[in-house]
Scaffold this motif. Structure first.
Motif, mmCIF file in Angstrom:
data_model
loop_
_atom_site.group_PDB
_atom_site.id
_atom_site.type_symbol
_atom_site.label_atom_id
_atom_site.label_comp_id
_atom_site.label_asym_id
_atom_site.label_seq_id
_atom_site.Cartn_x
_atom_site.Cartn_y
_atom_site.Cartn_z
ATOM 1 N N ASP A 3 0.407 -1.143 0.091
ATOM 2 C CA ASP A 3 -0.089 0.137 0.107
ATOM 3 C C ASP A 3 0.948 1.567 -0.121
ATOM 4 N N GLY A 4 0.469 2.271 -1.299
ATOM 5 C CA GLY A 4 1.877 3.036 -1.015
ATOM 6 C C GLY A 4 0.942 4.288 0.446
ATOM 7 N N HIS A 5 0.447 4.104 0.592
ATOM 8 C CA HIS A 5 0.150 5.216 1.807
ATOM 9 C C HIS A 5 0.411 4.500 3.701
ATOM 10 N N GLY A 6 1.079 3.039 3.264
ATOM 11 C CA GLY A 6 1.302 2.950 4.319
ATOM 12 C C GLY A 6 2.778 2.730 3.997
ATOM 13 N N ALA A 7 3.390 2.280 3.148
ATOM 14 C CA ALA A 7 4.711 2.609 2.526
ATOM 15 C C ALA A 7 5.214 3.445 3.374
ATOM 16 N N ALA A 8 4.677 4.698 2.483
ATOM 17 C CA ALA A 8 5.071 5.898 2.742
ATOM 18 C C ALA A 8 5.339 6.656 4.099
ATOM 19 N N GLU A 9 4.183 5.829 4.792
ATOM 20 C CA GLU A 9 4.054 6.548 6.549
ATOM 21 C C GLU A 9 5.792 6.205 7.026
ATOM 22 N N ARG A 10 6.128 4.816 6.802
ATOM 23 C CA ARG A 10 6.698 3.258 7.598
ATOM 24 C C ARG A 10 8.284 4.672 7.286
ATOM 25 N N VAL A 11 8.099 5.328 5.799
ATOM 26 C CA VAL A 11 9.690 5.052 5.966
ATOM 27 C C VAL A 11 9.913 6.942 6.106
ATOM 28 N N VAL A 17 14.308 2.437 3.036
ATOM 29 C CA VAL A 17 12.828 2.032 2.473
ATOM 30 C C VAL A 17 13.374 0.989 1.300
ATOM 31 N N HIS A 18 14.925 0.034 1.565
ATOM 32 C CA HIS A 18 14.352 -1.514 1.438
ATOM 33 C C HIS A 18 12.991 -2.418 2.144
ATOM 34 N N GLU A 19 13.341 -2.474 3.357
ATOM 35 C CA GLU A 19 12.344 -2.536 4.204
ATOM 36 C C GLU A 19 11.149 -1.873 4.569
ATOM 37 N N ALA A 20 10.703 -1.067 4.041
ATOM 38 C CA ALA A 20 9.427 -0.082 3.645
ATOM 39 C C ALA A 20 8.455 -0.865 2.123
ATOM 40 N N LEU A 21 9.288 -1.059 1.320
ATOM 41 C CA LEU A 21 8.616 -1.269 0.321
ATOM 42 C C LEU A 21 9.451 -2.537 -0.633
ATOM 43 N N ASP A 22 8.864 -3.446 -1.162
ATOM 44 C CA ASP A 22 8.920 -4.081 -2.553
ATOM 45 C C ASP A 22 10.455 -3.382 -3.620
ATOM 46 N N THR A 23 11.370 -3.168 -3.584
ATOM 47 C CA THR A 23 12.127 -2.196 -4.720
ATOM 48 C C THR A 23 12.180 -3.067 -5.597
ATOM 49 N N THR A 24 12.063 -4.519 -6.007
ATOM 50 C CA THR A 24 12.029 -5.085 -7.785
ATOM 51 C C THR A 24 10.578 -4.634 -8.136
ATOM 52 N N PRO A 26 8.353 -1.825 -9.754
ATOM 53 C CA PRO A 26 7.972 -0.792 -10.697
ATOM 54 C C PRO A 26 6.346 -0.010 -9.799
ATOM 55 N N ALA A 27 5.851 -0.760 -9.320
ATOM 56 C CA ALA A 27 4.551 -0.267 -8.965
ATOM 57 C C ALA A 27 4.387 0.369 -7.117
ATOM 58 N N ASP A 28 5.542 -0.866 -7.109
ATOM 59 C CA ASP A 28 5.773 -0.341 -5.465
ATOM 60 C C ASP A 28 6.227 1.359 -5.387
ATOM 61 N N TRP A 29 6.994 0.998 -6.349
ATOM 62 C CA TRP A 29 8.160 3.042 -5.920
ATOM 63 C C TRP A 29 6.747 4.213 -6.441
ATOM 64 N N VAL A 30 6.360 3.684 -7.814
ATOM 65 C CA VAL A 30 4.742 4.930 -8.186
ATOM 66 C C VAL A 30 4.021 4.508 -6.814
ATOM 67 N N THR A 31 3.763 3.423 -6.133
ATOM 68 C CA THR A 31 2.693 4.105 -4.865
ATOM 69 C C THR A 31 3.749 4.636 -4.044
ATOM 70 N N LEU A 32 4.631 4.261 -3.620
ATOM 71 C CA LEU A 32 5.199 5.425 -2.712
ATOM 72 C C LEU A 32 5.097 6.817 -2.900
ATOM 73 N N ASP A 33 5.726 7.172 -4.414
ATOM 74 C CA ASP A 33 5.477 8.232 -4.762
ATOM 75 C C ASP A 33 4.177 9.009 -4.434
ATOM 76 N N SER A 34 2.992 7.977 -4.727
ATOM 77 C CA SER A 34 1.699 8.747 -4.374
ATOM 78 C C SER A 34 1.066 8.407 -3.392
ATOM 79 N N GLY A 35 1.664 7.581 -2.373
ATOM 80 C CA GLY A 35 1.800 7.766 -0.590
ATOM 81 C C GLY A 35 2.678 9.311 -0.472
ATOM 82 N N VAL A 36 3.810 10.109 -0.126
ATOM 83 C CA VAL A 36 4.116 10.139 0.549
ATOM 84 C C VAL A 36 3.484 11.392 0.415
ATOM 85 N N ARG A 37 2.577 12.082 -0.852
ATOM 86 C CA ARG A 37 1.832 12.902 -1.289
ATOM 87 C C ARG A 37 0.529 13.509 -0.325
#
Length: 406
Positions: A3-11, A17-24, A26-37
């Motif tokens: 979940d983008g929001h959850g990963a962003a809050e954990r970071v 970063v490598h623990e908060a999301l699956d760095t491999t 692509p979708a996780d990086w995009v959801t992190l980007d939107s989750g921070v906002r």
């Protein structure tokens, strides 16, 4: 995918970063980007400022510093994102966010991100292929795609070969296109790839390339995998290749192939040497149990006088023959709804499906109550599904004025 929001809050709360999301992913990086906002006010207060970025230690960032830079790269404020870019290029863990920022909606941010990404060596772009292609669908995502394409075309061939088995379909497709253009695979390897792949684009690309580069010495190594492939597109390419190899006679075996496109290619190859396939179809249809698709082939190249042969085969004891006979009547444009209707109650599902396809253009003239009776729960599933489809087709046909049953 996290979940983008959850990963962003954990970071934001200090998780690397490598623990908060699956760095491999692509979708996780995009959801992190939107989750921070989209962080809640409490967590948003934890986001870094430009002043904090200026005071981070120089050099490769620590995991804690990388998390702060990652948050800054996704910050709602474009000035913070721009300031964070300078720290991303030298850190491998943050490079994916550099790709994300290449598609940024703020022009100075996307422009600077593209400049920095262009400085990254080609081999370091290859691991980012999935993310680059994922973002290439965006309005500003094309520039990173161009850099990746150049890296694959100009870099070591091993990088391309490694991507041929990627778990990302878009990456596999690009890698195969580049491999074909760079001739990194032999004709035999291309043929085997076409036969083994479950992606129709890869199948077509590799089958065509295998035939285009086939030499006299590797004819068997190319044609054998193509002709025995499960995919109709690949088999049809193999049949077409028989003509180039001067082995036209072998196309006879594919006249009764289960796929229409393969049968068509076989007829084409045989006609190039003056062989008329129609007499063969007529001969086989005298006893089609071993070659059921001969009935479909007869309809595809037969004449009006062959219709009665096909009507006779609709009562054949082999269900595959009955189904192919109905398909042949459709191809011959000799369907008579009153004679096809009983096949909707056939015990074999393929026959019911073939009958449904044949009756669909005549749905407006079918008796409504007769169809509705076959939608009852106790009716076998294939007939029930076919009747429902014909009821829908009937409703549409009646409003569009399609031809009634004759």
């Amino acid at each position: 995918m996290n979940d983008g929001h959850g990963a962003a809050e954990r970071v934001a709360r200090g998780v690397p970063v490598h623990e908060a999301l699956d760095t491999t992913s692509p979708a996780d990086w995009v959801t992190l980007d939107s989750g921070v906002r989209q962080l809640a006010p409490g967590a948003a207060a934890l986001l870094p400022t430009r002043n904090e970025l200026r005071h981070l230690p120089a050099g490769v960032p620590t995991p804690a510093a990388a998390s702060r830079i990652a948050l800054a790269l996704c910050h709602p404020n474009g000035r913070v994102r721009l300031a964070a870019l300078e720290r991303a290029a030298g850190a491998a863990v943050l490079r994916p966010l550099l790709v994300v920022r290449c598609a940024d909606w703020v022009a100075p941010v996307s422009h600077r991100a593209r400049e920095l990404l262009a400085e990254v060596s080609g081999r370091r772009l290859v691991p980012l292929a999935g993310l680059i292609l994922f973002l290439a669908r965006r309005e500003r995502g094309g520039s990173a795609r161009e850099l990746l394409d150049r890296a694959l075309r100009e870099g070591p061939g091993t990088d391309v070969v490694d991507l041929l088995t990627s778990g990302d379909r878009a990456v596999r497709r690009l890698a195969h296109r580049v491999a074909v253009d760079r001739r990194l695979l032999t004709s035999a390897e291309l043929a085997r790839t076409a036969a083994a792949s479950d992606d129709i684009r890869v199948q077509t690309l590799c089958a065509e390339a295998a035939l285009a580069t086939m030499g006299d010495a590797d004819v068997d190594d190319v044609l054998d995998p193509l002709l025995s492939a499960r995919s109709p597109q690949v088999r049809s390419a193999g049949v077409t290749g028989l003509r180039r190899a001067g082995r036209h006679g072998e196309a006879v075996a594919f006249l009764a192939d289960r796929a229409r496109v393969v049968r068509a290619c076989a007829r084409y190859v045989l006609r190039q040497v003056g062989t008329d396939p129609l007499p063969l179809y007529r001969e086989w249809c005298a006893d089609p149990a071993e070659q059921p698709a001969a009935a479909a082939g007869l309809g595809e190249c037969g004449t009006g006088e062959d219709a009665e042969t096909l009507w006779g085969l609709t009562a054949h004891p082999v269900s595959a023959v009955r189904a192919r006979a109905v398909a042949g009547l459709r191809a011959l444009d000799a369907v008579r709804p009153d004679r096809i209707r009983p096949l909707l109650d056939d015990p074999a599902a393929p026959v019911v499906r073939a009958a449904c396809l044949a009756l669909r253009p005549y749905a407006a003239g079918l008796e409504r109550d007769w169809l509705l009776a076959r939608t009852a729960p106790e009716v076998p599933a294939p007939t029930r599904l076919a009747a429902r489809r014909l009821v829908v087709a009937q409703d549409r046909a009646r409003t569009r004025g399609l031809r009634p049953a004759r």
